[in-house]
Design an enzyme around this catalytic site. Sequence first.
Site, short mmCIF file in Angstrom:
data_model
loop_
_atom_site.label_atom_id
_atom_site.label_comp_id
_atom_site.label_asym_id
_atom_site.label_seq_id
_atom_site.Cartn_x
_atom_site.Cartn_y
_atom_site.Cartn_z
N SER A 239 0.93 -1.25 0.02
CA SER A 239 -0.01 -0.13 0.04
C SER A 239 0.96 1.27 0.03
O SER A 239 1.73 1.36 -0.88
CB SER A 239 -1.04 0.06 1.13
OG SER A 239 -2.15 1.11 0.96
N ASP A 486 -7.42 -5.14 -6.46
CA ASP A 486 -7.12 -3.98 -5.48
C ASP A 486 -8.27 -2.79 -5.60
O ASP A 486 -8.09 -2.18 -6.72
CB ASP A 486 -5.80 -3.64 -5.74
CG ASP A 486 -5.27 -2.66 -4.55
OD1 ASP A 486 -6.29 -2.01 -3.86
OD2 ASP A 486 -4.16 -2.32 -4.70
N HIS A 522 -6.92 -5.39 -1.61
CA HIS A 522 -5.94 -4.29 -1.20
C HIS A 522 -4.90 -5.29 -0.17
O HIS A 522 -5.15 -5.31 0.97
CB HIS A 522 -6.42 -3.17 -0.83
CG HIS A 522 -5.34 -2.18 -0.53
ND1 HIS A 522 -4.27 -1.93 -1.52
CD2 HIS A 522 -4.94 -1.43 0.63
CE1 HIS A 522 -3.71 -0.87 -1.10
NE2 HIS A 522 -3.88 -0.74 0.23
#
Length: 600
Positions: A239, A486, A522
Amino acid sequence: MPRTRSRSRIESARSDQKRPSRQDEVGGSRDSAGTCKGFDPVLRQSVLAGLALPLGLVSVTCNDAEPDVPRGAAARCSELATRQLGLPGLVVNTAEEVPASSGAELSYPAHCAIGGQLDARQGIDGKPYAIGFELRLPLENYSQRFFFQGGGGTDGVINPAYGDVINTAATNALTRGYAVASTDGGHATGAADVSFGLDPQARSDYGYNAVGRVTLAAKAIIREFYGRAPARSYFVGCSNGGRQALVAAARFAEEFAGIIAADPGLNLPQAALAQAWDTQQWMRAATPGQLPKDAFPQAALSALSAQLLDRCDSLDGLADGIVQDTESCQLAFDLERDMPTCAEPGAAACLSAAQKSALQNVFGGVRAANGASLYSPWPWDPGLGGANWRFWKLDAGFAPLPFNTVIGAGALGYVFTTPPDHPDLSDGGLAYQLGFDFGGGAAKIFATDATFPESAMDFMTPPNPTKLTTFKARGGKLIVVHGSADPVFSAMDTVRWYRALLAADPEAASYAKLFLVPGMNHCSGGPATDRFDMLSALERWVEADVAPDSVVATVNPGNPDVAAQGWPSTRSRPLCAYPTHAVPTPGASDLESASSFSCR
Ligand code: CA
Protein backbone atom coordinates in the site's frame (compact mmCIF):
# COMPACT_ATOMS: atom_id res chain seq x y z
CA MET A 1 31.96 -28.89 -0.73
CA PRO A 2 31.06 -29.41 2.91
CA ARG A 3 27.87 -27.70 3.97
CA THR A 4 29.55 -25.75 6.73
CA ARG A 5 33.00 -24.56 5.91
CA SER A 6 35.23 -24.52 8.88
CA ARG A 7 36.19 -20.91 8.29
CA SER A 8 35.94 -20.37 11.94
CA ARG A 9 38.54 -21.65 14.29
CA ILE A 10 36.45 -20.07 16.96
CA GLU A 11 33.76 -22.53 17.72
CA SER A 12 30.37 -21.24 18.61
CA ALA A 13 29.07 -21.70 22.08
CA ARG A 14 25.88 -22.68 20.30
CA SER A 15 27.49 -24.90 17.74
CA ASP A 16 25.36 -27.82 18.71
CA GLN A 17 22.21 -26.04 17.70
CA LYS A 18 20.31 -27.14 14.65
CA ARG A 19 21.56 -25.45 11.57
CA PRO A 20 19.16 -24.27 8.88
CA SER A 21 19.27 -26.80 6.11
CA ARG A 22 18.98 -24.53 3.11
CA GLN A 23 21.46 -21.86 2.33
CA ASP A 24 18.96 -19.76 0.43
CA GLU A 25 16.63 -19.61 3.39
CA VAL A 26 19.11 -18.05 5.70
CA GLY A 27 20.90 -15.86 3.27
CA GLY A 28 24.38 -15.19 2.14
CA SER A 29 25.96 -16.89 -0.77
CA ARG A 30 29.22 -18.30 -1.97
CA ASP A 31 30.97 -17.56 -5.15
CA SER A 32 31.99 -20.32 -7.50
CA ALA A 33 35.08 -21.02 -5.44
CA GLY A 34 32.95 -21.55 -2.40
CA THR A 35 34.18 -18.46 -0.64
CA CYS A 36 31.74 -17.02 1.79
CA LYS A 37 30.76 -13.58 0.61
CA GLY A 38 28.75 -12.70 3.64
CA PHE A 39 31.43 -12.30 6.27
CA ASP A 40 35.06 -12.25 5.39
CA PRO A 41 37.91 -12.87 7.82
CA VAL A 42 39.02 -9.25 7.86
CA LEU A 43 35.59 -8.09 8.79
CA ARG A 44 35.36 -10.84 11.32
CA GLN A 45 38.50 -9.62 12.96
CA SER A 46 37.20 -6.08 13.01
CA VAL A 47 34.06 -7.24 14.71
CA LEU A 48 36.02 -9.12 17.29
CA ALA A 49 38.35 -6.20 17.87
CA GLY A 50 35.59 -3.65 17.97
CA LEU A 51 33.52 -5.51 20.45
CA ALA A 52 36.43 -6.86 22.50
CA LEU A 53 34.73 -10.19 22.77
CA PRO A 54 36.19 -13.15 24.56
CA LEU A 55 37.17 -15.98 22.28
CA GLY A 56 34.90 -18.92 22.28
CA LEU A 57 31.69 -16.98 22.22
CA VAL A 58 31.41 -16.19 18.57
CA SER A 59 30.26 -18.27 15.68
CA VAL A 60 31.84 -17.19 12.45
CA THR A 61 30.82 -19.35 9.57
CA CYS A 62 29.19 -18.89 6.22
CA ASN A 63 25.53 -18.41 5.74
CA ASP A 64 24.33 -21.95 5.91
CA ALA A 65 25.66 -22.07 9.44
CA GLU A 66 24.77 -20.24 12.59
CA PRO A 67 24.99 -16.53 11.74
CA ASP A 68 27.21 -14.28 13.71
CA VAL A 69 26.00 -12.60 16.83
CA PRO A 70 28.41 -11.57 19.51
CA ARG A 71 27.05 -12.95 22.73
CA GLY A 72 28.33 -9.93 24.54
CA ALA A 73 26.27 -7.59 22.40
CA ALA A 74 23.22 -7.81 24.58
CA ALA A 75 24.95 -5.92 27.34
CA ARG A 76 25.55 -3.08 24.93
CA CYS A 77 21.92 -2.49 24.06
CA SER A 78 21.31 0.05 26.79
CA GLU A 79 24.54 1.86 25.89
CA LEU A 80 23.14 2.80 22.49
CA ALA A 81 21.11 5.59 24.06
CA THR A 82 24.27 7.40 25.12
CA ARG A 83 26.61 6.63 22.23
CA GLN A 84 27.75 9.12 19.64
CA LEU A 85 26.35 7.63 16.46
CA GLY A 86 27.83 10.05 13.98
CA LEU A 87 24.56 11.16 12.42
CA PRO A 88 23.51 14.75 13.16
CA GLY A 89 19.91 15.03 14.21
CA LEU A 90 19.70 11.47 15.50
CA VAL A 91 18.56 10.89 19.07
CA VAL A 92 18.11 7.44 20.60
CA ASN A 93 15.47 7.79 23.30
CA THR A 94 15.16 4.22 24.46
CA ALA A 95 17.32 1.13 24.11
CA GLU A 96 16.28 -1.93 26.00
CA GLU A 97 16.51 -5.66 25.78
CA VAL A 98 13.30 -7.52 25.03
CA PRO A 99 13.22 -11.21 25.91
CA ALA A 100 12.09 -13.77 23.36
CA SER A 101 8.38 -14.33 23.13
CA SER A 102 6.40 -17.13 21.62
CA GLY A 103 2.71 -16.56 21.08
CA ALA A 104 0.01 -17.68 18.73
CA GLU A 105 -0.27 -14.24 17.14
CA LEU A 106 3.27 -13.01 17.49
CA SER A 107 6.61 -14.49 18.32
CA TYR A 108 10.06 -13.02 18.18
CA PRO A 109 13.57 -13.68 19.40
CA ALA A 110 15.37 -11.83 22.17
CA HIS A 111 16.36 -8.48 20.79
CA CYS A 112 17.48 -4.95 21.49
CA ALA A 113 14.63 -2.52 20.86
CA ILE A 114 15.57 1.04 19.95
CA GLY A 115 13.19 3.98 19.95
CA GLY A 116 14.47 7.18 18.45
CA GLN A 117 13.84 10.22 16.38
CA LEU A 118 15.51 12.39 13.79
CA ASP A 119 15.46 16.06 12.97
CA ALA A 120 13.18 17.31 15.74
CA ARG A 121 11.85 20.74 14.82
CA GLN A 122 8.88 23.04 14.93
CA GLY A 123 6.65 23.15 11.85
CA ILE A 124 5.28 26.26 10.20
CA ASP A 125 1.99 25.34 11.87
CA GLY A 126 3.68 25.77 15.26
CA LYS A 127 3.50 22.06 16.06
CA PRO A 128 6.46 19.89 17.04
CA TYR A 129 7.66 17.39 14.44
CA ALA A 130 10.30 14.67 14.27
CA ILE A 131 10.89 11.55 12.23
CA GLY A 132 10.13 8.83 14.75
CA PHE A 133 11.44 5.34 14.28
CA GLU A 134 11.90 1.97 15.86
CA LEU A 135 14.76 -0.45 15.30
CA ARG A 136 14.89 -3.99 16.63
CA LEU A 137 18.18 -5.85 16.65
CA PRO A 138 18.16 -9.61 17.19
CA LEU A 139 20.48 -10.83 19.94
CA GLU A 140 20.67 -14.29 18.42
CA ASN A 141 20.85 -15.62 14.89
CA TYR A 142 21.41 -12.23 13.33
CA SER A 143 21.58 -12.91 9.60
CA GLN A 144 23.48 -9.68 8.83
CA ARG A 145 20.48 -8.40 6.99
CA PHE A 146 18.52 -5.18 7.42
CA PHE A 147 14.77 -4.99 6.80
CA PHE A 148 12.91 -1.72 6.42
CA GLN A 149 9.27 -2.34 7.17
CA GLY A 150 7.13 -0.04 5.05
CA GLY A 151 4.33 2.03 6.51
CA GLY A 152 0.70 2.38 5.56
CA GLY A 153 -2.07 4.90 5.00
CA THR A 154 -0.93 8.36 6.01
CA ASP A 155 1.44 6.86 8.61
CA GLY A 156 1.55 8.93 11.83
CA VAL A 157 2.27 5.97 14.08
CA ILE A 158 5.35 3.81 14.52
CA ASN A 159 4.27 0.26 13.90
CA PRO A 160 6.31 -2.22 15.94
CA ALA A 161 9.35 -3.17 13.90
CA TYR A 162 8.96 -6.93 14.00
CA GLY A 163 9.30 -6.98 10.24
CA ASP A 164 6.00 -7.76 8.57
CA VAL A 165 6.84 -10.29 5.86
CA ILE A 166 3.67 -9.45 3.99
CA ASN A 167 1.30 -12.19 2.81
CA THR A 168 2.78 -14.88 4.98
CA ALA A 169 1.43 -16.42 8.15
CA ALA A 170 3.06 -16.34 11.56
CA THR A 171 6.53 -15.26 10.62
CA ASN A 172 8.36 -11.98 10.74
CA ALA A 173 11.71 -10.68 9.64
CA LEU A 174 13.03 -10.33 13.19
CA THR A 175 12.48 -14.04 13.69
CA ARG A 176 14.22 -14.61 10.39
CA GLY A 177 17.34 -12.91 11.72
CA TYR A 178 16.86 -9.45 10.30
CA ALA A 179 17.47 -6.16 12.05
CA VAL A 180 14.19 -4.32 11.43
CA ALA A 181 13.28 -0.62 11.25
CA SER A 182 9.96 1.20 10.94
CA THR A 183 8.99 4.87 10.94
CA ASP A 184 6.01 7.13 11.53
CA GLY A 185 6.80 9.00 8.33
CA GLY A 186 7.80 12.19 10.12
CA HIS A 187 4.67 12.99 12.11
CA ALA A 188 3.39 11.47 15.33
CA THR A 189 -0.14 12.72 14.93
CA GLY A 190 -1.79 9.31 14.87
CA ALA A 191 -3.04 7.28 11.94
CA ALA A 192 -6.13 9.38 11.24
CA ASP A 193 -4.82 12.93 11.61
CA VAL A 194 -3.80 14.46 8.30
CA SER A 195 -3.16 17.96 9.64
CA PHE A 196 0.57 17.37 9.15
CA GLY A 197 -0.08 18.21 5.51
CA LEU A 198 -0.21 21.87 6.47
CA ASP A 199 3.56 21.72 7.08
CA PRO A 200 5.68 21.42 3.94
CA GLN A 201 8.59 19.56 5.53
CA ALA A 202 6.17 17.06 7.07
CA ARG A 203 4.83 16.43 3.55
CA SER A 204 8.32 15.72 2.23
CA ASP A 205 9.11 13.52 5.21
CA TYR A 206 5.95 11.51 4.55
CA GLY A 207 6.66 11.32 0.83
CA TYR A 208 10.25 10.14 0.93
CA ASN A 209 12.55 11.80 3.43
CA ALA A 210 11.63 9.72 6.49
CA VAL A 211 12.60 6.52 4.67
CA GLY A 212 15.93 7.97 3.62
CA ARG A 213 16.78 9.39 7.04
CA VAL A 214 15.69 6.34 9.03
CA THR A 215 17.68 4.10 6.71
CA LEU A 216 20.83 6.07 7.49
CA ALA A 217 20.06 6.09 11.23
CA ALA A 218 19.30 2.37 11.31
CA LYS A 219 22.52 1.52 9.51
CA ALA A 220 24.54 3.74 11.84
CA ILE A 221 23.07 1.99 14.88
CA ILE A 222 23.53 -1.44 13.31
CA ARG A 223 27.19 -0.64 12.72
CA GLU A 224 27.57 0.40 16.31
CA PHE A 225 25.79 -2.63 17.69
CA TYR A 226 27.14 -5.41 15.52
CA GLY A 227 30.42 -3.81 14.55
CA ARG A 228 29.71 -3.64 10.84
CA ALA A 229 27.12 -2.58 8.33
CA PRO A 230 24.46 -5.09 7.30
CA ALA A 231 25.56 -7.36 4.47
CA ARG A 232 22.20 -6.97 2.69
CA SER A 233 19.40 -4.48 3.04
CA TYR A 234 15.78 -5.01 2.06
CA PHE A 235 12.69 -2.86 1.91
CA VAL A 236 9.28 -4.54 2.11
CA GLY A 237 5.95 -2.77 2.11
CA CYS A 238 2.37 -2.83 0.89
CA SER A 239 0.00 0.00 0.00
CA ASN A 240 1.66 3.27 1.05
CA GLY A 241 4.54 1.01 2.10
CA GLY A 242 4.61 -0.33 -1.45
CA ARG A 243 4.79 3.24 -2.69
CA GLN A 244 7.66 3.89 -0.28
CA ALA A 245 9.35 0.80 -1.71
CA LEU A 246 9.19 2.12 -5.28
CA VAL A 247 10.36 5.53 -4.09
CA ALA A 248 13.27 3.83 -2.32
CA ALA A 249 14.26 2.02 -5.54
CA ALA A 250 14.53 5.40 -7.26
CA ARG A 251 15.71 7.78 -4.53
CA PHE A 252 17.70 5.46 -2.26
CA ALA A 253 18.91 2.89 -4.74
CA GLU A 254 22.32 2.64 -3.10
CA GLU A 255 20.82 1.64 0.23
CA PHE A 256 18.79 -1.45 -0.74
CA ALA A 257 19.77 -4.69 -2.45
CA GLY A 258 16.23 -6.05 -2.57
CA ILE A 259 12.83 -4.39 -2.58
CA ILE A 260 9.27 -5.71 -2.46
CA ALA A 261 6.57 -3.25 -3.47
CA ALA A 262 3.13 -4.73 -2.94
CA ASP A 263 -0.10 -3.09 -4.10
CA PRO A 264 1.88 0.13 -4.39
CA GLY A 265 0.27 3.54 -4.34
CA LEU A 266 2.58 4.43 -7.20
CA ASN A 267 0.69 7.60 -8.13
CA LEU A 268 -1.03 8.02 -4.81
CA PRO A 269 -2.28 11.61 -5.21
CA GLN A 270 -3.93 10.57 -8.47
CA ALA A 271 -5.48 7.57 -6.72
CA ALA A 272 -6.86 10.02 -4.16
CA LEU A 273 -8.56 11.85 -7.02
CA ALA A 274 -10.01 8.52 -8.11
CA GLN A 275 -11.36 7.98 -4.60
CA ALA A 276 -13.30 11.25 -4.79
CA TRP A 277 -14.42 10.41 -8.31
CA ASP A 278 -15.68 6.98 -7.23
CA THR A 279 -17.73 8.49 -4.42
CA GLN A 280 -19.32 10.90 -6.85
CA GLN A 281 -20.19 8.06 -9.22
CA TRP A 282 -21.65 5.84 -6.49
CA MET A 283 -23.85 8.67 -5.34
CA ARG A 284 -25.19 9.22 -8.84
CA ALA A 285 -26.77 5.77 -8.50
CA ALA A 286 -28.11 6.53 -5.03
CA THR A 287 -31.63 7.68 -4.23
CA PRO A 288 -32.14 10.54 -1.76
CA GLY A 289 -30.97 9.53 1.69
CA GLN A 290 -28.81 6.69 0.41
CA LEU A 291 -25.06 6.38 0.82
CA PRO A 292 -22.72 4.51 -1.56
CA LYS A 293 -23.14 1.29 0.43
CA ASP A 294 -26.92 1.47 -0.04
CA ALA A 295 -26.70 2.14 -3.75
CA PHE A 296 -24.56 -0.96 -4.21
CA PRO A 297 -25.65 -3.75 -1.89
CA GLN A 298 -23.38 -6.77 -1.75
CA ALA A 299 -25.87 -8.81 -3.76
CA ALA A 300 -25.31 -6.52 -6.75
CA LEU A 301 -21.54 -6.96 -6.55
CA SER A 302 -21.83 -10.71 -6.07
CA ALA A 303 -24.01 -10.91 -9.19
CA LEU A 304 -21.47 -8.87 -11.13
CA SER A 305 -18.65 -11.10 -9.86
CA ALA A 306 -20.56 -14.20 -11.02
CA GLN A 307 -21.09 -12.66 -14.45
CA LEU A 308 -17.39 -11.88 -14.73
CA LEU A 309 -16.56 -15.48 -13.94
CA ASP A 310 -19.05 -16.60 -16.56
CA ARG A 311 -17.26 -14.58 -19.23
CA CYS A 312 -13.65 -14.89 -18.10
CA ASP A 313 -12.97 -17.86 -15.82
CA SER A 314 -12.33 -20.39 -18.60
CA LEU A 315 -10.12 -18.09 -20.66
CA ASP A 316 -7.14 -19.53 -18.77
CA GLY A 317 -8.20 -23.11 -19.53
CA LEU A 318 -9.92 -23.95 -16.24
CA ALA A 319 -13.19 -22.89 -14.64
CA ASP A 320 -11.94 -22.67 -11.07
CA GLY A 321 -13.21 -19.31 -9.84
CA ILE A 322 -9.93 -17.56 -10.67
CA VAL A 323 -9.40 -15.37 -13.72
CA GLN A 324 -5.72 -15.80 -14.45
CA ASP A 325 -5.85 -14.14 -17.85
CA THR A 326 -6.73 -10.68 -16.60
CA GLU A 327 -5.86 -8.91 -19.82
CA SER A 328 -8.03 -11.14 -22.03
CA CYS A 329 -10.87 -10.67 -19.59
CA GLN A 330 -10.84 -6.92 -20.20
CA LEU A 331 -11.59 -7.63 -23.85
CA ALA A 332 -14.05 -10.43 -23.19
CA PHE A 333 -16.23 -8.68 -20.63
CA ASP A 334 -18.71 -5.98 -21.59
CA LEU A 335 -20.73 -4.67 -18.67
CA GLU A 336 -23.50 -3.26 -20.82
CA ARG A 337 -23.86 -6.43 -22.86
CA ASP A 338 -23.14 -9.10 -20.26
CA MET A 339 -24.96 -7.81 -17.21
CA PRO A 340 -28.77 -7.84 -17.40
CA THR A 341 -30.37 -4.47 -16.75
CA CYS A 342 -33.22 -4.43 -14.31
CA ALA A 343 -35.86 -1.80 -13.99
CA GLU A 344 -35.43 -1.53 -10.24
CA PRO A 345 -32.21 -2.06 -8.27
CA GLY A 346 -32.29 -5.05 -5.98
CA ALA A 347 -33.63 -7.69 -8.32
CA ALA A 348 -31.56 -10.84 -8.62
CA ALA A 349 -28.60 -11.02 -10.98
CA CYS A 350 -29.11 -7.69 -12.62
CA LEU A 351 -28.05 -4.07 -12.23
CA SER A 352 -30.02 -0.91 -12.80
CA ALA A 353 -29.02 1.42 -15.60
CA ALA A 354 -27.79 3.91 -13.01
CA GLN A 355 -25.67 1.27 -11.29
CA LYS A 356 -24.16 0.20 -14.61
CA SER A 357 -23.39 3.78 -15.54
CA ALA A 358 -21.68 4.38 -12.21
CA LEU A 359 -19.62 1.20 -12.54
CA GLN A 360 -18.56 2.10 -16.08
CA ASN A 361 -17.37 5.48 -14.86
CA VAL A 362 -15.54 4.04 -11.86
CA PHE A 363 -13.78 1.28 -13.80
CA GLY A 364 -13.00 3.65 -16.67
CA GLY A 365 -10.96 5.78 -14.28
CA VAL A 366 -11.23 9.37 -13.10
CA ARG A 367 -11.36 11.99 -15.83
CA ALA A 368 -11.05 15.74 -15.92
CA ALA A 369 -13.91 17.85 -17.19
CA ASN A 370 -12.24 17.91 -20.62
CA GLY A 371 -12.04 14.10 -20.69
CA ALA A 372 -8.33 13.83 -19.90
CA SER A 373 -7.43 10.78 -17.82
CA LEU A 374 -6.32 11.61 -14.28
CA TYR A 375 -5.61 8.03 -13.16
CA SER A 376 -5.61 4.65 -14.83
CA PRO A 377 -8.72 2.50 -15.40
CA TRP A 378 -9.36 -0.51 -13.16
CA PRO A 379 -9.37 -4.13 -14.34
CA TRP A 380 -12.57 -6.13 -14.26
CA ASP A 381 -11.92 -9.05 -11.92
CA PRO A 382 -14.34 -11.22 -9.92
CA GLY A 383 -12.52 -10.13 -6.78
CA LEU A 384 -14.76 -7.05 -6.78
CA GLY A 385 -17.15 -9.29 -4.87
CA GLY A 386 -14.65 -9.57 -2.01
CA ALA A 387 -15.18 -8.19 1.48
CA ASN A 388 -12.09 -6.00 1.38
CA TRP A 389 -13.17 -4.50 -1.95
CA ARG A 390 -16.45 -3.48 -0.34
CA PHE A 391 -14.65 -2.13 2.73
CA TRP A 392 -12.56 0.26 0.69
CA LYS A 393 -14.91 1.17 -2.16
CA LEU A 394 -18.29 1.25 -0.43
CA ASP A 395 -18.63 0.44 3.25
CA ALA A 396 -15.93 0.66 5.93
CA GLY A 397 -18.32 -0.85 8.44
CA PHE A 398 -17.18 1.16 11.46
CA ALA A 399 -18.30 4.19 9.44
CA PRO A 400 -21.17 4.08 6.93
CA LEU A 401 -18.83 5.36 4.22
CA PRO A 402 -16.23 3.87 1.92
CA PHE A 403 -12.84 3.66 3.64
CA ASN A 404 -11.62 5.42 0.51
CA THR A 405 -13.66 8.38 1.78
CA VAL A 406 -12.67 8.06 5.42
CA ILE A 407 -8.95 8.06 4.63
CA GLY A 408 -8.84 9.49 1.13
CA ALA A 409 -10.69 12.77 1.60
CA GLY A 410 -8.33 13.99 4.29
CA ALA A 411 -5.22 12.93 2.39
CA LEU A 412 -6.39 14.81 -0.68
CA GLY A 413 -7.59 17.88 1.18
CA TYR A 414 -4.66 18.32 3.55
CA VAL A 415 -1.63 16.55 2.10
CA PHE A 416 -1.99 16.43 -1.69
CA THR A 417 -3.58 19.76 -2.62
CA THR A 418 -1.43 22.88 -2.94
CA PRO A 419 -2.36 25.14 -1.34
CA PRO A 420 -4.15 22.78 1.03
CA ASP A 421 -7.92 22.75 0.53
CA HIS A 422 -8.18 22.37 4.31
CA PRO A 423 -11.72 20.92 4.19
CA ASP A 424 -14.11 20.32 7.05
CA LEU A 425 -14.00 16.57 7.60
CA SER A 426 -16.58 16.36 10.35
CA ASP A 427 -18.88 14.35 8.06
CA GLY A 428 -16.16 11.80 7.35
CA GLY A 429 -15.06 13.56 4.17
CA LEU A 430 -18.17 12.84 2.11
CA ALA A 431 -19.10 16.43 1.27
CA TYR A 432 -15.51 17.29 0.31
CA GLN A 433 -15.29 14.32 -2.08
CA LEU A 434 -18.75 15.02 -3.54
CA GLY A 435 -17.89 18.66 -4.12
CA PHE A 436 -14.44 18.08 -5.58
CA ASP A 437 -14.08 19.86 -8.92
CA PHE A 438 -12.33 17.73 -11.53
CA GLY A 439 -12.14 20.74 -13.77
CA GLY A 440 -9.64 22.88 -11.91
CA GLY A 441 -9.22 21.07 -8.61
CA ALA A 442 -7.23 18.16 -9.98
CA ALA A 443 -4.38 20.48 -10.95
CA LYS A 444 -3.74 21.09 -7.26
CA ILE A 445 -1.87 17.78 -6.93
CA PHE A 446 0.66 19.06 -9.47
CA ALA A 447 0.81 22.60 -8.07
CA THR A 448 3.51 24.33 -6.03
CA ASP A 449 3.64 27.70 -4.33
CA ALA A 450 6.03 29.70 -2.18
CA THR A 451 5.13 27.75 0.95
CA PHE A 452 4.98 24.30 -0.66
CA PRO A 453 7.83 24.11 -3.18
CA GLU A 454 7.21 20.42 -3.95
CA SER A 455 3.94 19.28 -5.48
CA ALA A 456 2.24 16.16 -4.16
CA MET A 457 3.19 14.32 -7.33
CA ASP A 458 6.79 15.41 -6.72
CA PHE A 459 7.11 14.23 -3.14
CA MET A 460 4.89 11.16 -3.35
CA THR A 461 6.05 9.45 -6.53
CA PRO A 462 9.43 8.11 -7.66
CA PRO A 463 11.25 10.76 -9.64
CA ASN A 464 11.45 9.42 -13.19
CA PRO A 465 9.87 6.07 -12.24
CA THR A 466 11.00 4.18 -15.33
CA LYS A 467 14.65 5.03 -14.78
CA LEU A 468 16.17 2.70 -12.19
CA THR A 469 19.69 3.05 -13.49
CA THR A 470 21.48 3.15 -10.16
CA PHE A 471 19.44 0.32 -8.68
CA LYS A 472 20.21 -1.81 -11.73
CA ALA A 473 23.91 -0.94 -11.79
CA ARG A 474 24.29 -1.96 -8.17
CA GLY A 475 22.64 -5.32 -8.76
CA GLY A 476 19.42 -4.48 -6.96
CA LYS A 477 16.33 -6.65 -7.42
CA LEU A 478 12.75 -5.43 -7.29
CA ILE A 479 9.62 -7.55 -6.90
CA VAL A 480 6.29 -5.81 -7.42
CA VAL A 481 3.07 -7.56 -6.43
CA HIS A 482 -0.43 -6.34 -7.18
CA GLY A 483 -3.87 -7.78 -6.54
CA SER A 484 -5.93 -7.68 -9.73
CA ALA A 485 -8.96 -6.67 -7.64
CA ASP A 486 -7.22 -4.03 -5.50
CA PRO A 487 -9.89 -1.41 -4.70
CA VAL A 488 -7.40 1.27 -3.61
CA PHE A 489 -4.67 1.38 -6.24
CA SER A 490 -5.40 0.08 -9.71
CA ALA A 491 -3.37 -2.92 -10.83
CA MET A 492 -3.58 -1.35 -14.29
CA ASP A 493 -1.58 1.64 -13.04
CA THR A 494 1.17 -0.73 -11.92
CA VAL A 495 1.01 -2.71 -15.18
CA ARG A 496 1.25 0.53 -17.14
CA TRP A 497 4.34 1.54 -15.17
CA TYR A 498 5.92 -1.89 -15.61
CA ARG A 499 5.35 -1.89 -19.34
CA ALA A 500 6.88 1.58 -19.54
CA LEU A 501 9.87 0.34 -17.56
CA LEU A 502 10.33 -2.55 -20.01
CA ALA A 503 10.02 -0.13 -22.90
CA ALA A 504 12.62 2.20 -21.38
CA ASP A 505 15.00 -0.64 -20.59
CA PRO A 506 14.59 -3.95 -22.43
CA GLU A 507 16.70 -5.58 -19.70
CA ALA A 508 14.38 -4.46 -16.93
CA ALA A 509 13.00 -7.95 -16.30
CA SER A 510 16.49 -8.92 -15.14
CA TYR A 511 16.06 -6.71 -12.07
CA ALA A 512 12.34 -5.96 -11.78
CA LYS A 513 9.46 -8.42 -11.91
CA LEU A 514 5.73 -7.91 -11.54
CA PHE A 515 3.37 -10.53 -10.15
CA LEU A 516 -0.36 -9.99 -10.44
CA VAL A 517 -2.46 -11.87 -7.90
CA PRO A 518 -5.83 -12.68 -9.52
CA GLY A 519 -8.82 -11.92 -7.31
CA MET A 520 -6.75 -10.37 -4.54
CA ASN A 521 -8.02 -7.17 -2.92
CA HIS A 522 -5.85 -4.55 -1.18
CA CYS A 523 -2.73 -6.30 0.15
CA SER A 524 -4.72 -9.47 0.92
CA GLY A 525 -8.26 -10.83 0.86
CA GLY A 526 -10.68 -11.41 -1.94
CA PRO A 527 -11.26 -14.79 -3.65
CA ALA A 528 -7.55 -15.38 -4.15
CA THR A 529 -4.45 -17.34 -3.29
CA ASP A 530 -3.12 -14.46 -1.21
CA ARG A 531 -0.44 -16.20 0.83
CA PHE A 532 3.04 -16.30 -0.64
CA ASP A 533 6.57 -15.80 0.59
CA MET A 534 8.04 -13.17 -1.70
CA LEU A 535 10.83 -12.40 0.76
CA SER A 536 12.36 -15.86 0.35
CA ALA A 537 12.06 -15.48 -3.43
CA LEU A 538 13.74 -12.10 -3.23
CA GLU A 539 16.54 -13.39 -1.01
CA ARG A 540 17.28 -16.13 -3.54
CA TRP A 541 17.28 -13.58 -6.35
CA VAL A 542 19.54 -11.10 -4.56
CA GLU A 543 21.88 -13.53 -2.87
CA ALA A 544 21.97 -16.57 -5.14
CA ASP A 545 20.98 -14.98 -8.45
CA VAL A 546 17.96 -17.26 -8.84
CA ALA A 547 15.31 -15.13 -10.55
CA PRO A 548 11.70 -15.76 -9.50
CA ASP A 549 9.66 -16.59 -12.58
CA SER A 550 6.89 -18.11 -10.49
CA VAL A 551 6.08 -18.18 -6.80
CA VAL A 552 3.69 -20.61 -5.16
CA ALA A 553 0.67 -19.02 -3.49
CA THR A 554 -1.90 -20.67 -1.27
CA VAL A 555 -5.26 -19.63 0.09
CA ASN A 556 -5.67 -18.31 3.60
CA PRO A 557 -8.10 -20.80 5.17
CA GLY A 558 -9.47 -18.01 7.36
CA ASN A 559 -10.38 -15.81 4.39
CA PRO A 560 -14.20 -15.60 4.22
CA ASP A 561 -14.10 -14.94 0.48
CA VAL A 562 -12.38 -18.29 -0.04
CA ALA A 563 -14.89 -20.07 2.16
CA ALA A 564 -17.72 -18.43 0.21
CA GLN A 565 -16.32 -19.85 -3.01
CA GLY A 566 -16.18 -23.33 -1.55
CA TRP A 567 -12.52 -23.75 -2.43
CA PRO A 568 -10.57 -26.33 -0.49
CA SER A 569 -8.31 -24.78 2.14
CA THR A 570 -5.34 -26.49 0.50
CA ARG A 571 -5.70 -24.75 -2.86
CA SER A 572 -2.47 -23.42 -4.32
CA ARG A 573 -1.56 -21.71 -7.58
CA PRO A 574 1.62 -20.30 -9.04
CA LEU A 575 1.90 -16.55 -9.25
CA CYS A 576 3.52 -15.82 -12.59
CA ALA A 577 5.91 -13.07 -13.60
CA TYR A 578 4.15 -10.63 -15.91
CA PRO A 579 3.27 -10.99 -18.76
CA THR A 580 2.81 -14.71 -18.14
CA HIS A 581 -0.13 -16.17 -16.27
CA ALA A 582 -0.93 -19.58 -14.81
CA VAL A 583 -2.48 -22.24 -17.03
CA PRO A 584 -3.34 -25.84 -16.10
CA THR A 585 -1.04 -28.58 -17.34
CA PRO A 586 -2.92 -30.78 -19.82
CA GLY A 587 -3.88 -34.04 -18.19
CA ALA A 588 -3.01 -32.91 -14.68
CA SER A 589 -5.19 -34.63 -12.11
CA ASP A 590 -4.87 -32.49 -8.98
CA LEU A 591 -6.18 -29.14 -10.08
CA GLU A 592 -6.06 -27.75 -6.55
CA SER A 593 -2.27 -27.89 -6.56
CA ALA A 594 0.11 -25.32 -7.98
CA SER A 595 2.19 -28.20 -9.32
CA SER A 596 -0.52 -28.80 -11.93
CA PHE A 597 0.01 -25.37 -13.47
CA SER A 598 2.68 -23.59 -15.41
CA CYS A 599 3.28 -19.97 -16.39
CA ARG A 600 2.54 -19.08 -20.00
CA1 CA B 1 -9.81 -19.89 -14.30
